[in-house]
Design a protein around this motif. Structure first.
Motif, PDB file in Angstrom:
ATOM      1  N   GLN A 151      59.561  11.449  55.806  1.00 14.91           N
ATOM      2  CA  GLN A 151      59.163  11.919  54.081  1.00 14.91           C
ATOM      3  C   GLN A 151      59.993  13.101  53.866  1.00 14.91           C
ATOM      4  N   TRP A 152      60.741  12.845  53.025  1.00 11.69           N
ATOM      5  CA  TRP A 152      61.951  14.175  52.613  1.00 11.69           C
ATOM      6  C   TRP A 152      61.714  14.264  51.069  1.00 11.69           C
ATOM      7  N   TRP A 153      61.236  15.822  50.757  1.00 11.58           N
ATOM      8  CA  TRP A 153      60.977  16.276  49.417  1.00 11.58           C
ATOM      9  C   TRP A 153      62.206  17.059  48.993  1.00 11.58           C
ATOM     10  N   HIS A 154      62.973  16.798  47.897  1.00 14.53           N
ATOM     11  CA  HIS A 154      64.028  17.839  47.553  1.00 14.53           C
ATOM     12  C   HIS A 154      64.155  17.823  46.014  1.00 14.53           C
ATOM     13  N   PHE A 155      64.986  18.555  45.762  1.00 12.77           N
ATOM     14  CA  PHE A 155      65.123  18.784  44.345  1.00 12.77           C
ATOM     15  C   PHE A 155      66.460  18.198  43.671  1.00 12.77           C
TER      16      PHE A 155
ATOM     17  N   GLU B 294      54.358  24.327  42.835  1.00 19.14           N
ATOM     18  CA  GLU B 294      52.924  24.149  42.643  1.00 19.14           C
ATOM     19  C   GLU B 294      52.665  22.784  43.521  1.00 19.14           C
ATOM     20  N   LYS B 295      53.675  21.799  43.522  1.00 19.23           N
ATOM     21  CA  LYS B 295      53.392  20.582  44.015  1.00 19.23           C
ATOM     22  C   LYS B 295      53.484  20.829  45.628  1.00 19.23           C
TER      23      LYS B 295
ATOM     24  N   ALA C  12      47.318  12.818  25.214  1.00 19.64           N
ATOM     25  CA  ALA C  12      46.724  13.812  25.930  1.00 19.64           C
ATOM     26  C   ALA C  12      47.752  14.452  26.763  1.00 19.64           C
ATOM     27  N   PHE C  13      47.794  15.722  26.832  1.00 19.50           N
ATOM     28  CA  PHE C  13      48.594  16.519  27.786  1.00 19.50           C
ATOM     29  C   PHE C  13      47.936  17.128  29.039  1.00 19.50           C
ATOM     30  N   LEU C  14      47.100  18.123  28.673  1.00 18.26           N
ATOM     31  CA  LEU C  14      46.429  19.114  29.631  1.00 18.26           C
ATOM     32  C   LEU C  14      46.034  18.394  30.915  1.00 18.26           C
ATOM     33  N   LEU C  15      45.178  17.585  30.668  1.00 18.03           N
ATOM     34  CA  LEU C  15      44.474  16.765  32.015  1.00 18.03           C
ATOM     35  C   LEU C  15      45.466  16.154  32.759  1.00 18.03           C
ATOM     36  N   PRO C  16      46.142  15.209  32.095  1.00 22.88           N
ATOM     37  CA  PRO C  16      47.260  14.442  33.029  1.00 22.88           C
ATOM     38  C   PRO C  16      48.121  15.306  33.645  1.00 22.88           C
ATOM     39  N   PHE C  17      48.517  16.374  32.854  1.00 16.45           N
ATOM     40  CA  PHE C  17      49.347  17.251  33.563  1.00 16.45           C
ATOM     41  C   PHE C  17      48.888  18.059  34.807  1.00 16.45           C
ATOM     42  N   ILE C  18      47.855  18.383  34.918  1.00 15.87           N
ATOM     43  CA  ILE C  18      47.343  19.343  35.875  1.00 15.87           C
ATOM     44  C   ILE C  18      46.848  18.183  36.851  1.00 15.87           C
ATOM     45  N   LEU C  19      46.372  17.054  36.577  1.00 15.11           N
ATOM     46  CA  LEU C  19      45.803  16.024  37.749  1.00 15.11           C
ATOM     47  C   LEU C  19      46.931  15.259  38.460  1.00 15.11           C
ATOM     48  N   THR C  20      48.095  15.250  37.866  1.00 17.95           N
ATOM     49  CA  THR C  20      49.021  14.669  38.616  1.00 17.95           C
ATOM     50  C   THR C  20      50.315  15.558  38.723  1.00 17.95           C
ATOM     51  N   SER C  21      51.271  15.205  39.797  1.00 20.94           N
ATOM     52  CA  SER C  21      52.458  15.844  40.037  1.00 20.94           C
ATOM     53  C   SER C  21      53.784  14.805  39.984  1.00 20.94           C
ATOM     54  N   SER C  22      53.421  13.678  40.550  1.00 22.92           N
ATOM     55  CA  SER C  22      54.726  12.884  40.705  1.00 22.92           C
ATOM     56  C   SER C  22      55.112  12.227  39.787  1.00 22.92           C
ATOM     57  N   GLU C  23      56.633  11.726  39.777  1.00 27.30           N
ATOM     58  CA  GLU C  23      57.018  11.138  38.603  1.00 27.30           C
ATOM     59  C   GLU C  23      56.344   9.589  38.392  1.00 27.30           C
ATOM     60  N   SER C  24      55.983   9.140  39.676  1.00 28.35           N
ATOM     61  CA  SER C  24      55.473   7.595  39.529  1.00 28.35           C
ATOM     62  C   SER C  24      54.368   7.611  38.682  1.00 28.35           C
TER      63      SER C  24
ATOM     64  N   GLY D  53      65.885   2.370  63.339  1.00 29.37           N
ATOM     65  CA  GLY D  53      64.237   2.860  63.751  1.00 29.37           C
ATOM     66  C   GLY D  53      64.141   4.167  62.694  1.00 29.37           C
ATOM     67  N   ILE D  54      64.935   4.625  62.151  1.00 30.84           N
ATOM     68  CA  ILE D  54      64.614   6.036  61.200  1.00 30.84           C
ATOM     69  C   ILE D  54      64.871   5.750  59.997  1.00 30.84           C
ATOM     70  N   LYS D  55      63.663   5.840  59.220  1.00 32.05           N
ATOM     71  CA  LYS D  55      63.953   5.647  57.916  1.00 32.05           C
ATOM     72  C   LYS D  55      63.442   6.960  57.132  1.00 32.05           C
ATOM     73  N   ILE D  56      64.448   7.162  56.025  1.00 28.73           N
ATOM     74  CA  ILE D  56      63.995   8.327  55.081  1.00 28.73           C
ATOM     75  C   ILE D  56      63.655   7.976  53.911  1.00 28.73           C
ATOM     76  N   GLU D  57      62.504   8.579  53.400  1.00 24.88           N
ATOM     77  CA  GLU D  57      61.931   8.125  52.230  1.00 24.88           C
ATOM     78  C   GLU D  57      61.937   9.463  51.335  1.00 24.88           C
ATOM     79  N   GLN D  58      62.753   9.617  50.163  1.00 24.58           N
ATOM     80  CA  GLN D  58      62.772  10.550  49.390  1.00 24.58           C
ATOM     81  C   GLN D  58      61.879  10.655  48.221  1.00 24.58           C
ATOM     82  N   THR D  59      61.373  11.999  48.102  1.00 27.39           N
ATOM     83  CA  THR D  59      60.703  12.232  46.703  1.00 27.39           C
ATOM     84  C   THR D  59      61.101  13.518  45.957  1.00 27.39           C
ATOM     85  N   GLY D  60      61.592  13.145  44.840  1.00 29.35           N
ATOM     86  CA  GLY D  60      62.180  13.971  43.820  1.00 29.35           C
ATOM     87  C   GLY D  60      61.257  15.108  43.361  1.00 29.35           C
TER      88      GLY D  60
END
Lengths: 286, 412, 267
Positions: free
Chosen positions: B33-37, B75-76, C200-212, B60-67
């Motif tokens: 898993q690779w997280w980058h900006f 924070e994430k 809604a913004f506040l709760l979806p904003f703080i309870l998730t982080s990925s784009e999916s 045998g190696i797979k790279i999964e990216q997350t933006g």
């Protein structure tokens, strides 16, 4: 009314479960957290008594954001209520095109706050339409746009908020006006009362319950102002508010204990105000 | 009894089935898993291509990216580390590495990379307690962009380049006096993570420090900080357009500002948008001769909980190798490699502007690595805001900031 | 006098809808155009921004996420608020008053107080950054229960009693007989829940982080943080968020209005 304990509980259970898990538990949990030094990335935490609250009362950033929240509440609510009332009186009577005006005034309040805040970020910036307009009127505009100045940032957000929510409260006033019996006006007219006389002796007194409702829900809402601040100023230029501060400390710096204490303090303030408002209005209406 | 047996039999058969399936599905397959900006639409395909090449060369190696985004990436990552959901490889801003190595979330890669240290720049932020926790990848510095036409109009000759503070100030005032809607300098508004990066270079030019070398004392409050802020404030107050970074860049490209400090993304933008502007870049001036700039590095680190640390380090070495860094810089039209060999490449020498960036890179400072940096940054930024936008007295404000920083870093 | 009144009303109308008109106009400008007055009134109109956000980037994903979450939460609220509302209106059970007061209590509580514990709770439940976090806490809401209870109270109970005498089961009575009668109130509830959820913004904003799993308002607010903020694109994305609301308003105006005013007049 039938006694069916099982069915009663079964049907109410979605609410009971939601209430327990997503309201009761968080309420008590955050009360507990408020007395600890819990923060992320620190593996242990301990009970610290009232330390968080003491720290809050000497924390300049918190006190400023609290002050700004009060300015926000006491600045926007009278303006919103009065403008909403005027709008309602303006379009109360039936006339051609009334529906269009009513809808048009109302639309901003059901639009996403994020979108509105984005639009106004541009309108308020130097070269934005509102900026140019105020220059034209001869208003002394801050050199870098309304949102990048300590003097105007908070007030600009407040003005946007009033603009956005008047339509909503106008609808509530319209509903209130509709429930006033027509006979009262007819009787007053027979007695020779003019427009203002009718306004002050019939309309306004009878609108009091609606006004109370408006002020109470608007108070609770305004004390929690956040989205506008997040999108438009990020709390800079003296525009940070209490909930924005709670977000920053709790969910950006992850000081859960401290932020929970701030949240409870704000909760107490809001609760006090709501109760006071009810008391005040009750006494006046009876 | 018979029933029980058949149930048991069925259970065992299904267990075997699950076992076989899981073996068949994951035989020797390692997923990193690779997280980058780098979600930028121009760069994303370049990185995708590098990964495909790597996967073909290493079956045998797979790279999964997350933006990630800079808006909430930190924070994430904090959340991922504290909840045990961190990826194998994560891209970190230079000022975060110490925070995460201090909280014991990163894998020390000292042994695996110690041989490479001489071939790469910018190790300091990656080192904590004498161990290497992060590998330098991209070193983005900032230089001075000036509008030649405006300088000419202000009667500076064609060869003029501001080397020191007084030259620079003269140039800014000169341009500022041209007309009402032309400004000398572009000064940043209070934007988180941006403003302090523009002010600190002036502090560093005087060889100022925020924290003492041994990490024990806050030494921000000094005549150096005073002079730097006084100088910056004089530009800010008297000859500046104050706005957000993006809008400053817009205004600079529209020919409204004489000088701004910006990064290589602005070069890229000028090129992509075919902007017709007579500009040049130069080193950020110092009090007497060219001073220091701010460099923000992007680092690659391996999470402590990763199951495939060796593979992860191997991949990091691949993505940061000279060839890939050059591909990256060329695609991005930037000059920010961490590989020494890459900096020697003709590509950078041919372009005067990119060349300035490389020269500035040698005259750049990073922030002191400390686990408390995010808080210190906040204190410094707030004090700069107070001074610039709220007319707070400089000496008192930096003294208070210093006390707050000292409180933070005192041993607990 | 009448004429003057119209002028005033039109002026106010202009003030109220100008920002939205501005948004739509900007969204049709070519990207990276300056936003000076000349440009805004120029004849340049382009669909490129819309083509861009519909084919590249994540706006469509955010839009679909918002739709998905909105539809599920609305469906959940129709079912669960109806059930709870019915229980409070028609059944007698131990602690009923207590549970009903809990509804009123939550109605009065400012939501900011629970954001931190809710965030930690969602984390512990392993739902952080998933659709669950956007759905589960919002499946039933106090205003909805209140609304349905009030409505059922106005209905005569005679039909249910007749059905009971005929020996029909509780479920059949509640869902087959009462629920269809509540359609007007349920429509009000549905549209209100959907709109609230959509914006809604506040709760979806703080309870998730990925784009999916990001919803549209969160995506728009975070887009602004990028280095390369481009107004025409941002406004095209904003239009995606506004158009469904406007459409809903056009079709269900009556329901929206009665949903909002039902609380006030009852006071």
């Amino acid at each position: 009314m039938i006694k069916r304990r099982f069915s009663g509980y079964l049907f109410a259970s979605p609410w009971i479960i939601t209430f327990g898990i997503f309201w009761v538990y968080p309420l008590f949990y955050s009360l507990y957290l408020a007395f600890t030094d819990y923060r992320l990335m620190h593996h242990t935490y301990k009970w610290v008594g009232f330390q968080n609250f003491e720290r809050l009362l000497s924390d300049q950033s918190f006190l400023i954001s609290l002050k700004n929240t009060f300015i926000f509440v006491f600045g926007t609510i009278p303006a919103t209520t009065i403008i909403a009332l005027i709008l309602a009186l303006l379009i109360e009577k039936n006339f051609k095109g009334r529906a269009i005006f009513r809808s048009g005034y109302f639309i901003p309040s059901i639009t996403s706050m994020v979108v509105i805040a984005l639009i106004f970020t541009n309108l308020y910036s130097r070269g934005g339409y509102l900026y140019l307009l105020s220059e034209m009127i001869g208003f002394s505009t801050p050199a870098n746009g309304f949102l990048l100045s300590n003097k105007t940032a908070l007030f600009s957000v407040m003005a946007m908020d009033v603009w956005m929510s008047v339509g909503y409260y106008m609808l509530l006033f319209l509903a209130g006006l509709k429930s006033i019996p027509k006979e009262l006006y007819e009787a007053a007219e027979v007695a020779g009362a003019g427009f203002f006389r009718k306004l002050f002796s019939i309309t306004l007194p009878l609108l009091k319950p609606v006004a109370l409702y408006i002020i109470v829900i608007n108070t609770i809402k305004s004390f929690q102002v956040f989205v506008e601040i997040f999108v438009m100023t990020k709390g800079k230029y003296g525009s940070s508010t209490a909930v924005y501060y709670i977000y920053e400390t709790g969910l950006s710096r992850f000081e859960f204990g401290y932020a929970s204490a701030a949240a409870y303090l704000l909760f107490i303030i809001i609760a006090t105000f709501s109760i006071l408002q009810f008391r005040l209005f009750r006494r006046k209406t009876t | 009894m018979k029933k029980l047996k058949s149930v048991l039999g069925l259970f065992i058969i299904s267990l075997c089935g699950i076992f076989v399936l899981s073996c068949g599905g994951g035989s020797n397959q390692v997923t990193l898993q690779w997280w980058h900006f780098w979600t930028d639409p121009v760069i994303k395909p370049v990185i995708d291509k590098m990964i495909t090449d790597y996967e073909t060369a290493n079956p045998g190696i797979k790279i999964e990216q997350t933006g990630l985004t800079w808006a909430n990436g930190h924070e994430k990552i904090v959340i991922a580390f504290s909840s045990g959901t961190a990826p194998d490889i994560v891209e970190l801003g230079s000022d975060w590495v110490a925070e995460f190595s201090y909280s014991d979330n990163l894998t020390s890669m000292t042994e695996a990379v110690v041989k490479d240290t001489s071939q790469f720049l910018g190790w300091t932020p990656g080192i904590y307690n004498d161990s290497i926790y992060a590998f330098p990848w991209i070193l983005g510095t900032r230089v001075l962009f000036l509008n030649r036409d405006l300088l000419n109009q202000a009667k500076f000759d064609e060869k003029f380049v501001p080397y020191n503070w007084s030259d620079f100030k003269q140039a800014c005032f000169g341009v500022n006096n041209l007309s009402d809607d032309i400004f000398g300098f572009g000064s940043n508004a209070a934007e988180k993570h941006r403003l302090y990066k523009k002010v600190l270079p002036f502090f560093w030019a005087l060889d100022g420090r925020i924290i003492s070398e041994n990490g024990k004392y806050a030494v921000f409050s000094s005549d150096k900080a005073y002079k730097a802020l006084e100088y910056y404030k004089s530009l800010h107050d008297s000859c500046s357009l104050v706005d957000t970074q993006r809008r400053l860049e817009d205004a600079f490209l529209d020919g409204k500002i004489g000088a701004i400090i910006s990064g290589d993304w602005l070069l890229k933008r000028i090129k992509n948008e075919n902007r017709d502007i007579n500009f040049f870049t130069t080193l950020i001036p110092g009090p007497e001769y060219p001073g220091k700039s701010f460099v923000g590095g992007e680092y690659l680190a391996v999470g402590k909980t990763s199951q495939h640390k060796d593979e992860a380090i191997k991949f990091i070495k691949y993505i940061t190798n000279t060839e890939n860094q050059l591909t990256f810089c060329k695609a991005n039209y930037t000059a920010n490699p961490s590989s020494r060999e890459a900096t020697e490449d003709q590509f950078f020498k041919d372009d005067p502007n990119l060349n300035v960036f490389l020269r500035q890179l040698e005259l750049s400072r990073m922030t002191t690595p400390t686990p408390k940096w995010v808080y210190i940054e906040d204190i410094i930024e707030t004090s700069i805001e107070e001074i610039l936008f709220n007319e707070a007295p400089i000496a008192e404000t930096i003294y208070e900031a210093n006390a707050k920083i000292q409180e933070l870093i005192k041993p607990q | 006098m009448k004429f003057l009144r119209y002028i005033v009303l039109c002026l106010i109308l202009l003030i109220m809808i100008f920002p939205l008109l501005w948004m739509f106009r900007v969204s049709f400008l070519p990207s990276n155009s300056g936003l000076s007055l000349i440009n805004l009134f120029s004849m340049t109109w382009t669909l490129n921004t819309y083509l861009d956000i519909l084919t590249a980037g994540n706006m469509v994903r955010y839009f679909l996420n918002s739709m998905l979450v909105g539809v599920i939460v609305t469906a959940g609220n129709i079912l669960f608020c109806f059930m709870a509302g019915y229980a409070f209106a028609r059944y007698q059970f131990i602690g009923k008053n207590f549970w009903f007061y809990s509804v009123v209590f939550v109605l009065m509580i400012p939501a900011h107080i629970i954001i931190i514990p809710l965030y930690l709770l969602i984390f512990k439940l392993g739902m952080y950054d998933s659709y669950w976090a956007l759905i589960l806490p919002f499946l039933v809401n106090p205003i909805g229960i209140f609304l349905i209870r009030q409505y059922i109270n106005t209905l005569p109970a005679s039909m249910e009693e007749a059905a009971r005498i005929d020996g029909a089961g509780e479920f059949k009575i509640v869902f087959k007989i009462v629920m269809p009668l509540c359609k007007p109130a349920l429509a009000v509830l549905a549209i209100q829940v959907f709109l609230t959820n959509w914006n809604a913004f506040l709760l979806p904003f703080i309870l998730t982080s990925s784009e999916s799993v990001r919803t549209l308002p969160v995506g728009l607010a975070l887009y602004q943080g990028h280095q390369a903020i481009d107004w025409p694109h941002l406004m095209a994305g904003s239009a995606l968020a506004v158009v469904p609301v406007l459409a809903a308003f056009l079709f269900f105006q009556r329901h929206i209005v009665s949903g909002i005013t039902s609380g006030a007049v009852k006071q």
